[in-house]
Design an enzyme around this catalytic site. Structure first.
Site, PDB file in Angstrom:
ATOM      1  CB  CYS A 240      -0.969  -0.009   1.175  1.00 26.11           C
ATOM      2  SG  CYS A 240      -0.191  -0.216   2.794  1.00 26.11           S
ATOM      3  CG  HIS A 267      -4.131   1.302   4.638  1.00 28.20           C
ATOM      4  ND1 HIS A 267      -3.482   0.554   3.685  1.00 28.20           N
ATOM      5  CD2 HIS A 267      -5.274   1.750   4.041  1.00 28.20           C
ATOM      6  CE1 HIS A 267      -4.201   0.519   2.575  1.00 28.20           C
ATOM      7  NE2 HIS A 267      -5.292   1.259   2.755  1.00 28.20           N
ATOM      8  CG  ASP A 284      -7.155   2.052  -0.638  1.00 32.96           C
ATOM      9  OD1 ASP A 284      -6.230   1.611  -1.338  1.00 32.96           O
ATOM     10  OD2 ASP A 284      -7.241   1.819   0.585  1.00 32.96           O
TER      11      ASP A 284
END
Length: 446
Positions: A240, A267, A284
Site C-alpha cells: 500500500c 495503512h 484507495d
C-alpha cells in the site's frame, strides 16, 4: 437631598427642583424594588436546592445573595473551541517531528521532470476517452432527472476514476512475498537487511529478506521498499505504501490536487480534490475504491486513531471522515493532546503557504472552513444515525431488540481485497464475519 439636609442644619432654604427630586426618588424606588426581587429569587433558588442539594452544598451555608456567590467552574465544559498549544513533553515533540517529516511526501511530486515522465507512462488517450464517455453518461442521467440536477461527478473526477481502474488492473502489481528468482517457488520472510548502496541511492531505506521455501534451493531474495515515485514507475510493484505513492503522483501528473493520507494503524491512501463536488474524495488504489471513507471501519473491521492528510498546501486531521462512530471504531489518541495536534496542523499549513499570494491563502482558508464544517457534519450525522436505530417499542417494553440496519454501512461490508488471505487475516482486515488475528510480528509493513 443636600438642600433638605442644609435646611435641617439651619442653613437658608434654597429653591428645590421638584422635577429633579421626583426623578431621584423614582430611581431609588426602582433600586429598592430590584433588590427586593433579586432577594426573592435568591431565596426561592436556595429553597429549591435545599430538598436535594448538590454534593458540594453539604455542610456549607448558602450565600445570602447572588452577588456574593462564587464564580462558576468551567472545568466540566468539554466542547469549547480548542486553543492550539505548542508541544511541551517529549512524546508530543516526537509526534510533531514525525508529522513534519511525513508532510514532505507530496512535495516530491512537484518535480516537473517526474510529472513529465509519468505522463509518458500513462495511456492518456485511453484515460481521456473513458473519462469523456463516463462524463457524458453522468450528465445525461442528471438531465433526465430534470430540475437542473447536477451530474454525480465532473469530467476531472472521471479522469481520476479512469486512471484508478487502469492503475489497479493493468499497471501496478501487489507483492506479499517475492517469488524465488531461481525456481519461482514461494519464499518465507526471514527478517530485514541493510540496503545496499545502489538500493539506498534509489530511495530504499529498508530491505525485506526472504528465503526460498524449497529445501534444495536456498536462494535469498531481497525486496527493497522504495519510496521514490520515479523508481516505482519502473518497478511497478509493492504494497500500500508504494501504491499510494505512485498513484498519488500520477493523479498530480494529470492535473488533480492530491493528498497523501497517513494512518497510524499501518495503512496509507489518497484523497483527490473534486472541484465539481467542492470536497476531498477518498481514493484507495489498492482496493480500486472511490469515495468509500467507511471502507476501513465498517468494511475491514478496523479501529483507527489518527488519519492525517498531507498536501502541498498543508495538512488536515481527517480522522472524522473515516471514523464515523468513535465508540465502535475509534482508538485512543494519546500521542499528543488535541490542542497540540491542532497546533501542528496550523504550523504545517503556515509553512506550506508562506510563499503564496493573499488570494490563494484566502481561497485555501475558505476550503479549510468548508472541510471543517463537513467533518463536524459527520459527527452530527453519526449521532443522529445511532438515535434513529433505537426502536420505540423496545423503550416502552424495557427490552433491547436487534438494532436497525444502516444502509450506508452495508455498502462497505466487503473486507480487504489486496494481499494474500493469511496476510489480510494477520492484519485484522478481513471484514466483519472474518476471524481477525492481529499479531504485529506477523505483519509486513505497509
Amino acid at each position: 437631598m443636600a438642600d433638605a439636609n442644609a435646611t435641617q442644619r439651619g442653613a437658608p432654604a434654597a429653591h428645590i427642583d421638584s422635577d429633579k427630586l421626583a426623578h431621584e426618588i423614582t430611581e431609588q424606588f426602582r433600586q429598592v424594588l430590584s433588590t427586593k426581587r433579586m432577594n426573592e429569587l435568591t431565596t426561592r433558588s436556595v429553597n429549591s436546592r435545599s430538598a436535594s442539594p448538590a454534593p458540594r452544598d453539604f455542610g456549607t451555608p448558602q450565600p445570602p445573595s447572588l452577588h456574593n456567590a462564587p464564580p462558576p467552574s468551567y472545568s466540566s465544559l468539554r466542547n469549547i473551541p480548542l486553543v492550539p498549544q505548542p508541544p511541551q513533553d517529549p512524546r508530543s515533540i516526537r509526534f510533531k517531528n514525525m508529522l513534519l517529516s511525513l508532510s514532505n511526501m507530496p512535495i516530491r511530486w512537484e518535480n516537473p521532470g517526474l510529472l513529465d515522465e509519468a505522463l509518458r507512462v500513462v495511456p492518456l488517450e485511453q484515460i481521456y476517452n473513458e473519462a469523456e464517455e463516463e462524463s457524458q453518461i453522468l450528465q445525461a442521467e442528471a438531465e433526465s432527472l430534470g430540475d437542473g440536477k447536477k451530474a454525480a461527478w465532473g469530467y476531472q473526477d472521471c479522469v481520476v476514476r479512469a486512471l484508478l481502474r487502469w492503475f489497479k488492473r493493468s499497471f501496478f502489481t501487489w507483492v506479499n512475498n517475492p517469488p524465488c528468482s531461481r525456481c519461482y517457488s514461494p519464499t518465507i520472510a526471514v527478517g530485514m537487511a541493510a540496503p545496499l548502496p545502489d538500493e539506498q541511492a534509489r530511495g530504499a531505506n529498508q530491505v525485506e529478506l526472504y528465503k526460498c521455501s524449497v529445501d534444495g534451493c536456498g536462494v535469498y531474495e531481497r525486496y527493497p521498499r522504495y519510496n521514490d515515485a520515479f523508481v516505482l514507475l519502473q518497478t511497478r510493484k509493492g504494497r500500500c505504501g508504494e501504491w499510494a505513492n505512485c498513484f498519488s503522483m500520477l493523479c498530480r501528473a494529470v492535473g488533480s490536487r492530491v493528498r497523501w493520507v497517513w494512518n497510524s494503524e499501518d495503512h496509507v491512501w489518497t484523497e483527490v480534490y473534486s472541484v465539481h463536488r467542492k470536497r476531498w474524495i477518498h481514493v484507495d488504489a489498492c482496493e480500486e475504491a472511490w469515495d468509500k471513507p467507511r471502507l476501513y471501519t465498517e468494511g475491514w473491521g478496523k479501529k483507527l486513531s489518527y488519519c492525517i492528510a498531507f498536501s502541498v498546501d498543508g495538512a488536515m486531521d481527517v480522522t472524522r471522515r473515516y471514523v464515523r462512530n468513535p465508540t465502535k471504531h475509534g482508538l485512543k489518541r494519546d500521542r499528543a493532546p488535541e490542542a497540540v495536534l491542532l497546533y501542528i496542523m496550523d504550523e504545517i499549513r503556515a509553512m506550506r503557504r508562506s510563499n503564496l499570494s493573499k488570494q490563494d491563502k484566502f481561497r485555501l482558508e475558505g476550503e479549510d472552513m468548508r472541510e471543517n464544517r463537513e467533518l463536524r457534519h459527520y459527527v452530527i450525522s453519526s449521532i443522529a444515525t445511532e438515535v434513529s436505530k433505537i426502536n420505540p417499542a423496545d423503550i416502552l417494553s424495557g427490552r433491547q431488540g436487534p438494532p436497525r440496519s444502516d444502509p450506508d454501512a452495508e455498502k462497505a461490508l466487503e473486507g480487504r481485497q489486496s494481499g494474500a488471505t493469511e496476510w489480510i487475516r494477520a492484519r485484522g482486515e478481513g471484514g466483519r464475519g472474518t476471524p481477525n488475528q492481529q499479531n504485529p510480528r506477523d505483519q509486513h509493513p505497509r
